[in-house]
Design an enzyme around this catalytic site. Sequence first.
Site, PDB file in Angstrom:
ATOM      1  CG  HIS A 135      -0.804   2.037  11.930  1.00  0.00           C
ATOM      2  ND1 HIS A 135      -0.656   2.637  10.709  1.00  0.00           N
ATOM      3  CD2 HIS A 135      -1.354   0.835  11.679  1.00  0.00           C
ATOM      4  CE1 HIS A 135      -1.112   1.822   9.758  1.00  0.00           C
ATOM      5  NE2 HIS A 135      -1.545   0.741  10.325  1.00  0.00           N
ATOM      6  CB  CYS A 143       9.981  -3.268  27.193  1.00  0.00           C
ATOM      7  SG  CYS A 143      11.367  -4.420  27.209  1.00  0.00           S
ATOM      8  CB  CYS A 165      13.034  -2.088  29.712  1.00  0.00           C
ATOM      9  SG  CYS A 165      11.825  -2.921  30.731  1.00  0.00           S
ATOM     10  N   GLY A 205      -7.962  11.011   3.645  1.00  0.00           N
ATOM     11  CA  GLY A 205      -6.523  11.268   3.719  1.00  0.00           C
ATOM     12  C   GLY A 205      -5.663  10.030   3.860  1.00  0.00           C
ATOM     13  CG  ASN A 231      -6.768  11.439  -0.974  1.00  0.00           C
ATOM     14  OD1 ASN A 231      -6.002  12.220  -1.531  1.00  0.00           O
ATOM     15  ND2 ASN A 231      -6.346  10.386  -0.292  1.00  0.00           N
ATOM     16  N   PRO A 232      -7.433  14.799  -2.032  1.00  0.00           N
ATOM     17  CG  PRO A 232      -5.721  16.290  -1.422  1.00  0.00           C
ATOM     18  CD  PRO A 232      -6.485  15.091  -0.953  1.00  0.00           C
ATOM     19  CD  GLU A 233      -1.993  13.269  -4.889  1.00  0.00           C
ATOM     20  OE1 GLU A 233      -1.585  12.098  -4.952  1.00  0.00           O
ATOM     21  OE2 GLU A 233      -1.305  14.230  -4.540  1.00  0.00           O
TER      22      GLU A 233
HETATM   23  P1  NAD Z   1       0.083   8.154   3.023  1.00  0.00           P
HETATM   24  O1  NAD Z   1       1.217   9.093   3.288  1.00  0.00           O
HETATM   25  O2  NAD Z   1       0.342   6.900   2.317  1.00  0.00           O
HETATM   26  O3  NAD Z   1      -1.028   8.922   2.169  1.00  0.00           O
HETATM   27  C1  NAD Z   1      -1.512  10.171   2.504  1.00  0.00           C
HETATM   28  C2  NAD Z   1      -2.766  10.430   1.674  1.00  0.00           C
HETATM   29  O4  NAD Z   1      -3.316  11.661   2.117  1.00  0.00           O
HETATM   30  C3  NAD Z   1      -2.513  10.564   0.171  1.00  0.00           C
HETATM   31  O5  NAD Z   1      -3.465   9.798  -0.539  1.00  0.00           O
HETATM   32  C4  NAD Z   1      -2.711  12.051  -0.110  1.00  0.00           C
HETATM   33  O6  NAD Z   1      -3.246  12.315  -1.393  1.00  0.00           O
HETATM   34  C5  NAD Z   1      -3.709  12.413   0.975  1.00  0.00           C
HETATM   35  N1  NAD Z   1      -3.676  13.808   1.396  1.00  0.00           N
HETATM   36  C6  NAD Z   1      -2.633  14.682   1.415  1.00  0.00           C
HETATM   37  N2  NAD Z   1      -3.025  15.862   1.905  1.00  0.00           N
HETATM   38  C7  NAD Z   1      -4.346  15.739   2.219  1.00  0.00           C
HETATM   39  C8  NAD Z   1      -5.318  16.618   2.779  1.00  0.00           C
HETATM   40  N3  NAD Z   1      -5.010  17.869   3.127  1.00  0.00           N
HETATM   41  N4  NAD Z   1      -6.567  16.151   2.960  1.00  0.00           N
HETATM   42  C9  NAD Z   1      -6.896  14.891   2.629  1.00  0.00           C
HETATM   43  N5  NAD Z   1      -6.022  14.010   2.093  1.00  0.00           N
HETATM   44  C10 NAD Z   1      -4.767  14.433   1.895  1.00  0.00           C
HETATM   45  O7  NAD Z   1      -0.605   7.921   4.427  1.00  0.00           O
HETATM   46  P2  NAD Z   1      -1.408   6.679   5.006  1.00  0.00           P
HETATM   47  O8  NAD Z   1      -2.389   6.189   3.987  1.00  0.00           O
HETATM   48  O9  NAD Z   1      -1.905   7.118   6.332  1.00  0.00           O
HETATM   49  O10 NAD Z   1      -0.348   5.481   5.216  1.00  0.00           O
HETATM   50  C11 NAD Z   1       0.998   5.617   5.550  1.00  0.00           C
HETATM   51  C12 NAD Z   1       1.435   5.258   6.971  1.00  0.00           C
HETATM   52  O11 NAD Z   1       2.083   6.424   7.464  1.00  0.00           O
HETATM   53  C13 NAD Z   1       0.389   4.949   7.993  1.00  0.00           C
HETATM   54  O12 NAD Z   1       0.696   3.717   8.499  1.00  0.00           O
HETATM   55  C14 NAD Z   1       0.564   6.000   9.122  1.00  0.00           C
HETATM   56  O13 NAD Z   1       0.638   5.357  10.386  1.00  0.00           O
HETATM   57  C15 NAD Z   1       1.893   6.615   8.851  1.00  0.00           C
HETATM   58  N6  NAD Z   1       2.026   8.084   9.102  1.00  0.00           N
HETATM   59  C16 NAD Z   1       1.348   8.705  10.117  1.00  0.00           C
HETATM   60  C17 NAD Z   1       1.476  10.087  10.290  1.00  0.00           C
HETATM   61  C18 NAD Z   1       0.711  10.763  11.416  1.00  0.00           C
HETATM   62  O14 NAD Z   1       0.489  10.168  12.463  1.00  0.00           O
HETATM   63  N7  NAD Z   1       0.291  12.011  11.222  1.00  0.00           N
HETATM   64  C19 NAD Z   1       2.275  10.830   9.431  1.00  0.00           C
HETATM   65  C20 NAD Z   1       2.978  10.165   8.423  1.00  0.00           C
HETATM   66  C21 NAD Z   1       2.827   8.782   8.259  1.00  0.00           C
END
Ligand code: NAD
Length: 270
Positions: A135, A143, A165, A205, A231-233
């Site tokens: 991503h 740009c 740009c 995660g 994943n916690p969930e």
């Molecule tokens: P999401 O927010 O949809 O899901 C996050 C997942 O992480 C959940 O299933 C949750 O249960 C789990 N989680 C929470 N805490 C955790 C931990 N400590 N350890 C392990 N798992 C944990 O995120 P996604 O699936 O990455 O998709 C959403 C989009 O958000 C992606 O496209 C991403 O590019 C973007 N995003 C990126 C960032 C970043 O770069 N850090 C931050 C926010 C969103």
Amino acid sequence: MSMPNMPNVPNMPNVPKRITQSLISRLRSAQRVVALTGAGVSAESGIPTFRDAQTGLWAKYDPTQLATPEAFARNPKLVWDWYEWRRALRRDTQPNAGHYALAALGKRVPRLVVITQNIDGLHQLAGSSVVIELHGNLQRNKCSRENIVIERATARPTDEGLLACPRCGAYLRPDVVWFGEALPRDALERAFAESTQCDVFFIIGTSGVVEPAASLPRYAKRAGAFLVEINPEETPLSAIADVVLRGKSGEVLPEIVKRVVGQMKVICGL
Ligand code: NAD
């Protein structure tokens, strides 16, 4: 060198011993390992996932409504300021124990590829050497018209507080993939190739609902990989995982790596 945010390594009380043993022995003999990571892996660094409540000033905005080309066309300043806020947040954070553990595992197995949906660059900062960014990256700009990367230092400030740009005058935007946009073809092709050639595939995660990343574990499984979710969930991918470790990546990953590598100092020595 000391490792920031290194927690005490907990046991994995909910995971039967024979399961962890089979995972550890697979990892010890694996030639190729893939780790697909999502926002959850950076949560313990203090970067909120999209599903978490946003904080402060930005709490009233829905991230899925800001990270779109339509939002940028409608209100470029609002979207740009949100990304500037996220950049500042990222500058104040460090990789956590999960990032470091993956980097340490990468030094133990012949090939470990991190495929990340994150745009924060924390895997590289922790020392992972092969990282496919699906991503894009928060730190880069491009740009909005020509789609080419532009260095911030060469951009032209505009009256509205944006950057333009230097070649064509269009607004710069972050070099990240927004909802509704295609993923970079090269990164996606490499991700699919790595996923279908690995022995062990971690899903860490990620909520497993954003495509096409969510399809990678299915391809890996079909090609014979052993699937491990951390994943916690529960997620839609839990059902196809061979092992599900319910816990935080910053706690579970160091525990796994400690058992594979045998010595925690390998992680701390990065
Ligand atoms: P999401 O927010 O949809 O899901 C996050 C997942 O992480 C959940 O299933 C949750 O249960 C789990 N989680 C929470 N805490 C955790 C931990 N400590 N350890 C392990 N798992 C944990 O995120 P996604 O699936 O990455 O998709 C959403 C989009 O958000 C992606 O496209 C991403 O590019 C973007 N995003 C990126 C960032 C970043 O770069 N850090 C931050 C926010 C969103």
